[in-house]
Each structure stands twice: as C-alpha cells, then as structure tokens.
Design a protein around this motif. Structure first.
Motif, PDB file in Angstrom:
ATOM      1  N   GLY A 268       0.802  -1.218   0.000  1.00  0.00           N
ATOM      2  CA  GLY A 268       0.000   0.000   0.000  1.00  0.00           C
ATOM      3  C   GLY A 268       0.831   1.261   0.000  1.00  0.00           C
ATOM      4  O   GLY A 268       0.373   2.309   0.459  1.00  0.00           O
ATOM      5  N   ILE A 269       2.062   1.184  -0.518  1.00  0.00           N
ATOM      6  CA  ILE A 269       2.909   2.376  -0.534  1.00  0.00           C
ATOM      7  C   ILE A 269       3.387   2.664  -1.953  1.00  0.00           C
ATOM      8  O   ILE A 269       3.371   1.794  -2.827  1.00  0.00           O
ATOM      9  CB  ILE A 269       4.120   2.235   0.409  1.00  0.00           C
ATOM     10  N   ARG A 270       3.824   3.895  -2.164  1.00  0.00           N
ATOM     11  CA  ARG A 270       4.308   4.309  -3.481  1.00  0.00           C
ATOM     12  C   ARG A 270       5.546   5.163  -3.297  1.00  0.00           C
ATOM     13  O   ARG A 270       5.675   5.920  -2.332  1.00  0.00           O
ATOM     14  CB  ARG A 270       3.212   5.093  -4.206  1.00  0.00           C
ATOM     15  N   GLY A 271       6.466   5.002  -4.230  1.00  0.00           N
ATOM     16  CA  GLY A 271       7.691   5.777  -4.177  1.00  0.00           C
ATOM     17  C   GLY A 271       7.573   7.061  -4.979  1.00  0.00           C
ATOM     18  O   GLY A 271       6.783   7.156  -5.910  1.00  0.00           O
ATOM     19  N   PHE A 272       8.387   8.044  -4.615  1.00  0.00           N
ATOM     20  CA  PHE A 272       8.432   9.307  -5.371  1.00  0.00           C
ATOM     21  C   PHE A 272       9.848   9.869  -5.277  1.00  0.00           C
ATOM     22  O   PHE A 272      10.590   9.593  -4.335  1.00  0.00           O
ATOM     23  CB  PHE A 272       7.407  10.317  -4.832  1.00  0.00           C
ATOM     24  N   GLU A 273      10.224  10.641  -6.294  1.00  0.00           N
ATOM     25  CA  GLU A 273      11.547  11.258  -6.305  1.00  0.00           C
ATOM     26  C   GLU A 273      11.611  12.360  -5.256  1.00  0.00           C
ATOM     27  O   GLU A 273      10.682  13.165  -5.120  1.00  0.00           O
ATOM     28  CB  GLU A 273      11.860  11.839  -7.682  1.00  0.00           C
ATOM     29  N   LEU A 274      12.699  12.379  -4.513  1.00  0.00           N
ATOM     30  CA  LEU A 274      12.883  13.445  -3.539  1.00  0.00           C
ATOM     31  C   LEU A 274      13.124  14.762  -4.276  1.00  0.00           C
ATOM     32  O   LEU A 274      13.828  14.785  -5.291  1.00  0.00           O
ATOM     33  CB  LEU A 274      14.077  13.137  -2.631  1.00  0.00           C
ATOM     34  N   PRO A 275      12.570  15.860  -3.771  1.00  0.00           N
ATOM     35  CA  PRO A 275      12.716  17.154  -4.459  1.00  0.00           C
ATOM     36  C   PRO A 275      14.040  17.855  -4.142  1.00  0.00           C
ATOM     37  O   PRO A 275      14.113  19.082  -4.106  1.00  0.00           O
ATOM     38  CB  PRO A 275      11.513  17.948  -3.927  1.00  0.00           C
ATOM     39  N   PHE A 276      15.073  17.069  -3.890  1.00  0.00           N
ATOM     40  CA  PHE A 276      16.407  17.620  -3.617  1.00  0.00           C
ATOM     41  C   PHE A 276      17.409  16.485  -3.808  1.00  0.00           C
ATOM     42  O   PHE A 276      17.029  15.312  -3.891  1.00  0.00           O
ATOM     43  CB  PHE A 276      16.500  18.179  -2.190  1.00  0.00           C
ATOM     44  N   GLU A 277      18.669  16.819  -3.893  1.00  0.00           N
ATOM     45  CA  GLU A 277      19.699  15.821  -4.133  1.00  0.00           C
ATOM     46  C   GLU A 277      20.275  15.273  -2.836  1.00  0.00           C
ATOM     47  O   GLU A 277      20.430  16.000  -1.871  1.00  0.00           O
ATOM     48  CB  GLU A 277      20.831  16.406  -4.987  1.00  0.00           C
ATOM     49  N   THR A 278      20.567  13.976  -2.855  1.00  0.00           N
ATOM     50  CA  THR A 278      21.268  13.335  -1.738  1.00  0.00           C
ATOM     51  C   THR A 278      22.433  12.534  -2.317  1.00  0.00           C
ATOM     52  O   THR A 278      22.413  12.193  -3.505  1.00  0.00           O
ATOM     53  CB  THR A 278      20.341  12.394  -0.945  1.00  0.00           C
ATOM     54  N   PRO A 279      23.443  12.224  -1.510  1.00  0.00           N
ATOM     55  CA  PRO A 279      24.595  11.494  -2.041  1.00  0.00           C
ATOM     56  C   PRO A 279      24.217  10.119  -2.579  1.00  0.00           C
ATOM     57  O   PRO A 279      23.299   9.466  -2.081  1.00  0.00           O
ATOM     58  CB  PRO A 279      25.516  11.366  -0.813  1.00  0.00           C
ATOM     59  N   GLU A 280      24.920   9.688  -3.613  1.00  0.00           N
ATOM     60  CA  GLU A 280      24.718   8.359  -4.172  1.00  0.00           C
ATOM     61  C   GLU A 280      25.127   7.299  -3.148  1.00  0.00           C
ATOM     62  O   GLU A 280      26.057   7.506  -2.365  1.00  0.00           O
ATOM     63  CB  GLU A 280      25.564   8.207  -5.442  1.00  0.00           C
ATOM     64  N   ILE A 281      24.416   6.180  -3.152  1.00  0.00           N
ATOM     65  CA  ILE A 281      24.708   5.077  -2.241  1.00  0.00           C
ATOM     66  C   ILE A 281      25.407   3.979  -3.038  1.00  0.00           C
ATOM     67  O   ILE A 281      24.827   3.431  -3.983  1.00  0.00           O
ATOM     68  CB  ILE A 281      23.425   4.518  -1.599  1.00  0.00           C
TER      69      ILE A 281
END
Length: 313
Positions: A268-281
């Motif tokens: 019951g969940i959905r993903g979305f792009e964060l509206p800012f940049e974070t470091p690559e994992i």
C-alpha cells in the motif's frame, strides 16, 4: 642435547583444534565446529596442554577462560590456520560446486535480508546444493568481522577506512521518498521540498540517530522536517509508512526493479523522487585479501554480483 624438530613430530591438526578452542572458548562448541565428539576434543586439549606446557583454557565459573599465553596465541594461530587452508585448498579447476560442502558467512543489512536474501539463497543452492549459508546482521560498519575471519563476505556501504580490504561494486543506489498511496503529499500538487519537509517522518537509523543525509540536504535549504519515529532498518520504515501517514526515505532498491514507477500494492505504498539531491549510495561486496584467490570465495562473490545485477539491472 637439543633434538631437531622433524615433520613427523608436528601435528598440524593441533593448530586447527587450538584455533577452534580459542575462538569458541568451549570444548563442546569447538567439537561441534570441527565435527568431533566432546571427548575427542577434550583429549585434543590435553595434548595441546602437554605440547605447549600451558593449561590454555581454565575454569571460570561455568565457562572456560583463556590463559594469558592462550590470548597471545589467538591471532597468530588463526592466521596460520587460515593461510594453511588457503594453500591446501584445491585449484579452481578442481572444485566441483555441485559437491562442495562448506559454510559461507555473510554480514548483511536488514534490507538485504528482506529484498535479496531469497533470490541469493535460491541461486546458491541451485548451483551448490551442499553449501550452507549463514547471514549475520551488521550492527555497524567496523571491519573487525572480516579481519578476524568471523565472516567471509560483507555486503553494504564502506564504513571505517580499512585499506587492506577488497571491494567489488554491486549496485549504485539512491534515496527516494515513500508514502502510502492515499497520502496527501502524493495527491494533486507536485512534491515540493517545502511540502515534503512539512510532513511527519519515520527515519531508518542503525544507531538510533535522528539526523541523516536528508536532513543535511534540507538544512541547505533552511528547512527542517519533523521526525516522529526512528527504527533500525529500512524495511521497518516501509512497514510504518504503509500503515500511517508518515513519510520515509529509503534506497530505491527497496522498491525493486521498477523503483518509483512501481507501486507496491501489497504494502500500500508508493515511491516518489525526492525534491532535492542526496549522495549516491554505493553498495559493495567487501572481503579480506586472505580469501581473494580462494576459488570457492570467488564463486561466492560472482554469484552475489550476478543476483544483484538481475534484481537491479
């Protein structure tokens, strides 16, 4: 008169037994580790005491404690036995994975167990049906488990600098946002950094810390989010996000091949792009150089890489 030591005088099996005894601190557990009976291991301990002239393990309440001499022997004995195994192990062309009997220990995160352990176990047991697999959760990023030979392979993000360790990149990941499908953040308007920060959040933190890369990114925009819950792992954060109106940030790999474009209807969940940049994992396989040339370990590294590529092409 000093008598020269010849090979007939040296029983290298005693080193293997001593390594097990010092690692386990128990005659019974050392016997299990080597596939011996407790009485046989007890006799071996007696031989070791006679050879070294030291009691090695002494009674301390209901358990055994190593003597100072035994403590001094622990690391060099372990190193010698590991080197001996590496030298005497058959060459790669002589190893038949279908008949190999060994145990591979891997230190992994809770997220790896949740999303990749099943396909990895399936691939490994199909190719090597007699291999045993031990997954150990990683409470930290310290390299001691690899250095001490407690695990064969670690999977995760590099932590404390350990220049001698070998690595192989498995996948490049990034943080994404998740929320239940009917969350107000995902209805109507675009997900802006202001709307995101205004939500209540659940954070995954192994050390129970409230701050993470997301907070550093928000701080650069003079924003701060309200963290309501901290849990140990990303699967925990996903479960809470699915049953509340809290928002979480998790690696995109947690959503499988489809990433943000694939709603996890079962959760019951959905993903979305964060509206800012974070470091690559950067998720890597990490191992000690003592296992680098070992053909069985090379097979392990290859199959882990293959499963990760198949899951996240």
């Amino acid at each position: 008169m000093v008598y020269p030591i010849v090979m007939e005088d040296i029983d290298l099996n005693l080193l293997v037994a001593l390594d097990a005894l010092l690692a386990e601190g128990s005659v019974t557990e050392a016997a299990k580790r080597l596939g011996l009976s407790p009485s046989a291991m007890s006799r071996t301990l007696s031989r070791l005491r006679a050879v070294t002239g030291d009691p090695l393990l002494v009674r301390a309440g209901r358990s055994l404690a190593p003597t100072r001499f035994a403590e001094a022997l622990r690391d060099p004995v372990h190193a010698v036995t590991q080197d001996a195994r590496a030298i005497l192990r058959p060459a790669a062309s002589e190893i038949d994975m279908a008949t190999l009997e060994t145990t591979f220990s891997m230190r992994v995160s809770e997220a790896f167990l949740e999303f990749l352990a099943a396909p990895l176990v399936s691939a490994m047991t199909d190719a090597a049906p007699h291999v045993r697999i031990r997954f150990v959760l990683k409470p930290d990023k310290e390299p001691h488990a690899l250095r001490e030979g407690l695990v064969d392979l670690e999977i995760g993000v590099l932590g404390v600098p350990a220049p001698e360790l070998r690595t192989r990149l498995l996948l490049r990941d990034r943080l994404i946002g998740i929320a239940r499908e009917d969350h107000p953040l995902l209805t109507g308007e675009a997900v802006t950094v202001e709307r995101y920060a205004a939500c209540s959040h659940v954070v995954a933190s192994r050390n129970g810390e409230f701050a993470e890369a997301v907070d550093e990114a928000l701080e650069k925009k003079n924003l701060k989010r309200e963290i309501r819950v901290v849990v140990p792992g990303f699967p925990d954060a996903m479960r809470i996000a699915a049953s509340t109106f809290f928002v979480a940030a998790v690696p995109a790999s947690c959503l499988g091949k489809n990433g943000v474009n694939g709603p996890l209807a079962a959760r019951g969940i959905r993903g979305f792009e964060l509206p800012f940049e974070t470091p690559e994992i950067l998720v890597s396989a990490i191992w000690h150089p003592r296992a680098d040339a070992d053909p069985a370990h090379r097979w392990l590294r290859d199959i882990v890489a293959r499963v990760c590529r198949a899951a996240y092409p």
